[in-house]
Design a protein around this motif. Structure first.
Motif, PDB file in Angstrom:
ATOM      1  N   VAL A 172       2.354   6.911  -7.126  1.00 21.54           N
ATOM      2  CA  VAL A 172       1.405   7.686  -7.925  1.00 21.54           C
ATOM      3  C   VAL A 172       1.822   9.148  -7.888  1.00 21.54           C
ATOM      4  O   VAL A 172       1.908   9.750  -6.818  1.00 21.54           O
ATOM      5  CB  VAL A 172      -0.037   7.520  -7.400  1.00 21.54           C
ATOM      6  CG1 VAL A 172      -0.993   8.426  -8.150  1.00 21.54           C
ATOM      7  CG2 VAL A 172      -0.467   6.067  -7.515  1.00 21.54           C
ATOM      8  N   ARG A 173       2.094   9.702  -9.056  1.00 19.59           N
ATOM      9  CA  ARG A 173       2.550  11.084  -9.156  1.00 19.59           C
ATOM     10  C   ARG A 173       1.859  11.782 -10.316  1.00 19.59           C
ATOM     11  O   ARG A 173       1.563  11.168 -11.335  1.00 19.59           O
ATOM     12  CB  ARG A 173       4.055  11.147  -9.427  1.00 19.59           C
ATOM     13  CG  ARG A 173       4.915  10.533  -8.362  1.00 19.59           C
ATOM     14  CD  ARG A 173       5.120  11.510  -7.223  1.00 19.59           C
ATOM     15  NE  ARG A 173       6.037  10.961  -6.255  1.00 19.59           N
ATOM     16  CZ  ARG A 173       5.674  10.593  -5.033  1.00 19.59           C
ATOM     17  NH1 ARG A 173       4.439  10.696  -4.657  1.00 19.59           N
ATOM     18  NH2 ARG A 173       6.550  10.120  -4.198  1.00 19.59           N
ATOM     19  N   GLY A 230       2.504   1.698  -3.377  1.00 19.37           N
ATOM     20  CA  GLY A 230       1.514   2.111  -4.366  1.00 19.37           C
ATOM     21  C   GLY A 230       1.183   3.581  -4.246  1.00 19.37           C
ATOM     22  O   GLY A 230       1.118   4.300  -5.248  1.00 19.37           O
ATOM     23  N   GLN A 231       0.993   4.040  -3.029  1.00 20.25           N
ATOM     24  CA  GLN A 231       0.683   5.455  -2.814  1.00 20.25           C
ATOM     25  C   GLN A 231       1.863   6.334  -3.209  1.00 20.25           C
ATOM     26  O   GLN A 231       1.683   7.371  -3.845  1.00 20.25           O
ATOM     27  CB  GLN A 231       0.313   5.696  -1.351  1.00 20.25           C
ATOM     28  CG  GLN A 231      -1.003   5.079  -0.972  1.00 20.25           C
ATOM     29  CD  GLN A 231      -1.262   5.103   0.522  1.00 20.25           C
ATOM     30  OE1 GLN A 231      -0.348   5.211   1.334  1.00 20.25           O
ATOM     31  NE2 GLN A 231      -2.522   4.989   0.894  1.00 20.25           N
ATOM     32  N   ASP A 232       3.067   5.918  -2.841  1.00 22.91           N
ATOM     33  CA  ASP A 232       4.254   6.702  -3.168  1.00 22.91           C
ATOM     34  C   ASP A 232       4.543   6.714  -4.669  1.00 22.91           C
ATOM     35  O   ASP A 232       5.186   7.631  -5.171  1.00 22.91           O
ATOM     36  CB  ASP A 232       5.478   6.164  -2.424  1.00 22.91           C
ATOM     37  CG  ASP A 232       5.416   6.383  -0.920  1.00 22.91           C
ATOM     38  OD1 ASP A 232       4.558   7.178  -0.470  1.00 22.91           O
ATOM     39  OD2 ASP A 232       6.212   5.750  -0.206  1.00 22.91           O
ATOM     40  N   VAL A 285       0.836  -1.209   0.000  1.00 27.58           N
ATOM     41  CA  VAL A 285       0.000   0.000   0.000  1.00 27.58           C
ATOM     42  C   VAL A 285       0.865   1.252   0.000  1.00 27.58           C
ATOM     43  O   VAL A 285       0.637   2.185  -0.769  1.00 27.58           O
ATOM     44  CB  VAL A 285      -0.973  -0.008   1.199  1.00 27.58           C
ATOM     45  CG1 VAL A 285      -1.665   1.325   1.352  1.00 27.58           C
ATOM     46  CG2 VAL A 285      -1.990  -1.123   1.024  1.00 27.58           C
ATOM     47  N   ARG A 286       1.889   1.276   0.843  1.00 25.55           N
ATOM     48  CA  ARG A 286       2.777   2.437   0.915  1.00 25.55           C
ATOM     49  C   ARG A 286       3.474   2.674  -0.429  1.00 25.55           C
ATOM     50  O   ARG A 286       3.539   3.793  -0.925  1.00 25.55           O
ATOM     51  CB  ARG A 286       3.789   2.231   2.042  1.00 25.55           C
ATOM     52  CG  ARG A 286       4.479   3.452   2.523  1.00 25.55           C
ATOM     53  CD  ARG A 286       5.252   3.259   3.825  1.00 25.55           C
ATOM     54  NE  ARG A 286       5.818   1.927   4.050  1.00 25.55           N
ATOM     55  CZ  ARG A 286       5.325   1.012   4.893  1.00 25.55           C
ATOM     56  NH1 ARG A 286       4.239   1.263   5.588  1.00 25.55           N
ATOM     57  NH2 ARG A 286       5.916  -0.157   5.030  1.00 25.55           N
TER      58      ARG A 286
END
Length: 75
Positions: free
Chosen positions: A61-62, A57-59, A54-55
């Motif tokens: 996305v830009r 994946g979130q990091d 999850v971390r």
């Protein structure tokens, strides 16, 4: 278990295993998530591997256009 779409068939099947306490399920998988999980220590509990996914994946996305504008590369 890593799946692509939360409502898709693989996620629904995985959800039945998760509901029975037999699996951790992370949906919305992207390449950064997959790479981080594959490189993580496989001895970690599955709940920690899910958090790694999850971390990452979130990091991963830009908004590249916004980043370039912020850096003055693109007007």
């Amino acid at each position: 278990m890593l799946t692509d779409l939360a409502g898709g068939t693989p996620a629904r099947v995985a959800a039945t295993l998760a509901a029975a306490g037999r699996a951790e399920v992370v949906t919305g998988v992207n390449l950064p998530m997959l790479v981080e999980v594959l490189l993580a220590d496989p001895a970690q509990p599955t709940s920690q591997l899910a958090a790694v996914a999850v971390r990452a994946g979130q990091d991963g996305v830009r908004d590249l256009g916004q980043t370039l504008r912020d850096q003055g590369v693109v007007p």
